[in-house]
Design an enzyme around this catalytic site. Structure first.
Site, PDB file in Angstrom:
ATOM      1  CG  ASP A 410      18.540  -3.414  48.316  1.00 29.04           C
ATOM      2  OD1 ASP A 410      17.755  -3.519  47.362  1.00 29.04           O
ATOM      3  OD2 ASP A 410      19.494  -4.174  48.515  1.00 29.04           O
ATOM      4  CD  GLU A 463      13.849  -4.861  47.266  1.00 32.16           C
ATOM      5  OE1 GLU A 463      13.749  -5.674  46.333  1.00 32.16           O
ATOM      6  OE2 GLU A 463      14.818  -4.842  48.037  1.00 32.16           O
TER       7      GLU A 463
END
Length: 737
Positions: A410, A463
């Site tokens: 993330d 990401e």
């Protein structure tokens, strides 16, 4: 004897033990030699007496109280095993193994590797681990707190009293350890830390394998051994495969918000979720699930992205072995498991990692490097080897101990840029004056190099929302970061903005459909329509679509069809494959009841059909990362908002011809160029009535004619459905004479 015992012990050490100041209590407690005499020393506050009991002869010997605060000593025979017996004023007594009768279990080599950031199984040493030493069962506690002046283990086994079990500082390190006998699995514990300022506070174990259910915050002694895995076949096949050439269709899931029990419980157990989810994923023909972070976190609305227990599956859904069952069952059902992982930042909860020993340990001291001003969280100090080791070992932990198939990292952009989310003057440039976080780059390359060496088929996904180059280039190549895949955030943003636009005005945004192919092969991409796009008043996917209800569904069908035929792996967040109208809400289930409505059940059937097509047609995945897998036929019909392109595989007969119409206009006898002479048969059409469409299809195969169109010498005429996608397969038949 009393005077002799009184006189041989350093009173400063006794004072330090009794007042929680000693960082090496083994130096004075346990079996000690003074010249030619051996003594057993013990400290147990609030007692009226202590006895030492021989394990061999069962003889009990009264220990002498050195003072009135609980320090005792007795002369003993060298190497004779013993037990201690504490006596209390109410007549009770407590017999126990002496925690200070065991040698250190952490070696100098362990410390050296940890300090280099290269102890990749450090999670097997730090934390709380059940051990058997010389036939004595107990738990080895170890924690890294380099600035602490004293650390104690406290828990429900010692009345949370920091005087009972102070830990030993391992020489030349910031690591403290203590083996405590007779502690059982399930015991609650924390570390009581005394900072250089004299502050005393409690911290949860950073390496704990389990934690209490929120809002409680204690760590839980947990044994990960003993689970019987049945996924050898899956792991063997995963190791042999090449994901770049295979279809990957990911169902992104927040467990607690996917489905809730109707029997009054807050959540299902991991085992129950395993069966429920596997049934759905198999029915819908996804290949993988991706779980929003299941690491322990205190705040439900964070969806797991504010992690306080990096090594602990959240207790919301059960135990660590319950989660092992979850992954094992998924593998038995042929489903891969990807975990969201959050190494970019961590919350400031007092019981967690922040200011762990009174100083910045896991984060930077300077807030310009150590805090996210927008998120109110701390940033990991990637340049500190022990912190880098904590994170690298954590990623490996989920692969090794839980057999997961991939890690989706993330907020990578926030790691890579020193000025991420900061105004001028709020950040510190790197040594070259730039805004790149060189320490984070080094950490990512280090982690991915270790992952690459495994060669076991696991994947690392970034990401990353900017154009930082070479994220999916191998580490050994120039500037390579070593990820296998990157989320294609650029495609997502452009495409959603296009789809939200009224079809009447889409011609002015035609480049948002085509621009992604300019950079499609610069990285290995996953096309995502993720949870981030259906929260915070961004609307669900169906609600983003313009027009009346019929047009909304048609728009959504063509959108999903374009995603599935565009180069790149696929990801869709839960609820969007049934056209859920409401945004994601972690407090309740997906709106499964809407499947009682025909338009929603048909949309679900449509997405299942897309998944099936994606998996059976090699042209949609074989050359995902190669230019030879895609070719434009027509990318310039902006006024009509029509795209025509081909997807290719190794065999000529696997070629697919894709036609997308992003306006509600029906086109009959629409001429398009084709790459080869022969016959083209429609194998998929989003406008089929079974999908909720109006039924405009191409029932008969189309034989090409030698008529120029789109720069091709051969062409066919087809019916192009309104707001629809049509897919034709090349049959390779020659034209009849």
């Amino acid at each position: 004897m009393g005077e002799r015992l009184q006189g041989i012990w350093n009173q400063e050490e006794i004072y330090a033990v009794e007042n929680g100041l000693h960082d090496n209590p083994h130096h004075i407690l346990g079996m000690q030699r003074q010249e030619d005499t051996v003594f057993i020393n013990a400290y147990f506050p609030n007692t009226i007496g202590m006895k030492c009991i021989s394990k061999k002869t069962k003889e009990e010997r009264q220990m002498q109280a050195i003072d009135s605060y609980g320090f005792y000593s007795v002369e003993w025979k060298e190497n004779e095993p013993y037990l201690l017996k504490a006596e209390f004023e109410n007549g009770d007594s407590y017999c126990y193994q002496d925690a200070y009768g065991f040698h250190s279990l952490i070696t100098a080599e362990d410390i050296e590797q940890f300090q280099k950031g290269q102890h990749y199984q450090i999670y097997q040493l730090l934390g709380a681990h059940r051990r058997s030493i010389k036939g004595v069962k107990g738990v080895l506690f170890a924690v890294w707190a380099p600035n602490a002046t004293r650390v104690s283990v406290v828990g429900d086994f010692n009345l949370w009293d920091g005087r009972r079990h102070p830990m030993r500082r391992v020489p030349n390190s910031g690591v403290f350890e203590l083996f405590i006998p007779d502690i059982e699995e399930g015991a609650l514990y924390k570390f009581e830390i005394r900072s250089p300022y004299g502050d005393v506070f409690l911290k949860a174990d950073p390496y704990a394998n389990s934690a209490q259910l929120r809002p409680e915050t204690a760590s839980v002694v947990t044994d990960l051994q003993g689970f019987e895995w049945n996924d050898k076949t899956w792991l063997r096949e995963r190791k042999r495969g090449d994901t770049l050439k295979k279809p990957i269709s990911i169902y992104e899931v927040h467990l607690g918000g996917w489905k809730r029990p109707e029997d009054g419980r807050e959540f299902y157990n991991y085992k129950e979720y395993a069966h429920l989810l596997a049934d759905y994923v198999k029915e819908m023909e996804y290949t993988h699930i991706e779980l929003l972070p299941i690491m322990e976190h205190p705040y439900d609305p964070s969806w797991g992205y504010q992690v306080t227990g990096y090594y602990a599956p959240t207790a919301r859904y059960g135990t660590p072995k319950d989660f092992m069952y979850f992954v094992n069952y998924m593998h038995e059902q042929g489903i891969g498991v990807i975990l969201d992982w959050v190494p970019a930042h961590f919350p400031k909860d007092a019981f967690s990692l922040g200011r762990f020993d009174g100083y910045a340990v896991y984060e930077h001291e300077d807030p310009r490097k150590g805090e996210h001003p927008e998120w109110g969280t701390y940033i990991f100090n990637y340049g500190r080897p022990e912190v880098s080791n904590f994170l690298i070992a954590n990623a490996l932990y989920w692969l090794n101990e839980y057999h997961v198939d991939g890690i989706r990292m993330d907020a990578v952009a926030s790691m890579l840029y020193l000025d991420y989310g900061r105004k001028e003057g709020e950040w510190i440039p790197n040594q070259y004056g730039g805004n790149g976080n060189l320490e984070a780059v080094g950490f990512l390359r280090h982690l991915n190099s270790i992952m690459e060496k495994r060669k076991d088929g696991t994947i690392m996904i970034a990401e990353e929302s900017t154009s930082w180059p070479y994220l999916t280039r191998k580490v050994e190549e120039p500037e390579g970061m070593g990820f296998q895949y990157k989320w294609n955030m650029g495609w997502m943003n452009d495409f959603l903005d296009y789809m939200k636009t009224d079809p009447l005005f889409r011609k002015w945004k035609h480049n948002q459909l085509t621009f992604s192919m300019v950079y499609a092969y610069s990285e290995n991409y996953i096309l995502v329509l993720s949870h981030d796009e259906v929260v915070h008043e961004k609307s669900s996917m169906i609600q983003k679509m313009p027009g009346d209800m019929e047009q909304k569904f048609a728009n959504l069908r063509v959108a999903y069809g374009y995603m599935m035929t565009h180069p790149g792996k696929k990801l869709l967040f839960m609820g969007q494959d049934i056209a859920q109208f409401s945004e994601f809400d972690e407090k309740k289930s997906v709106d499964w009841d809407i499947l009682q409505r025909e338009e929603h059940s048909k949309l679900q059937h449509y997405y299942k059909a897309l998944n099936h097509l994606y998996q059976i047609e090699p042209a949609l995945s074989m050359y995902d990362t190669s230019e030879k897998g895609f070719e434009w036929i027509n990318a310039i019909s902006a006024n009509e908002s029509i795209l025509v392109f081909t997807r290719k595989a190794r065999k000529k007969s696997d070629l697919l011809l894709v036609v997308c119409n992003f306006t509600p206009v029906l086109h009959k006898n629409y001429k398009i160029g084709v790459p080869y002479k022969g016959t083209y048969k429609e194998i998929f059409n989003s406008d089929k009535k079974e999908f909720g469409g109006s039924g405009f299809r191409n029932i008969r195969a189309k034989e090409s004619k030698k008529e120029e169109c789109d720069g091709r010498t051969e062409s066919i005429k087809i019916t192009v459905p309104p707001l629809g996608i049509s897919i034709f397969k090349y049959e390779g038949k020659e034209r009849k004479k």
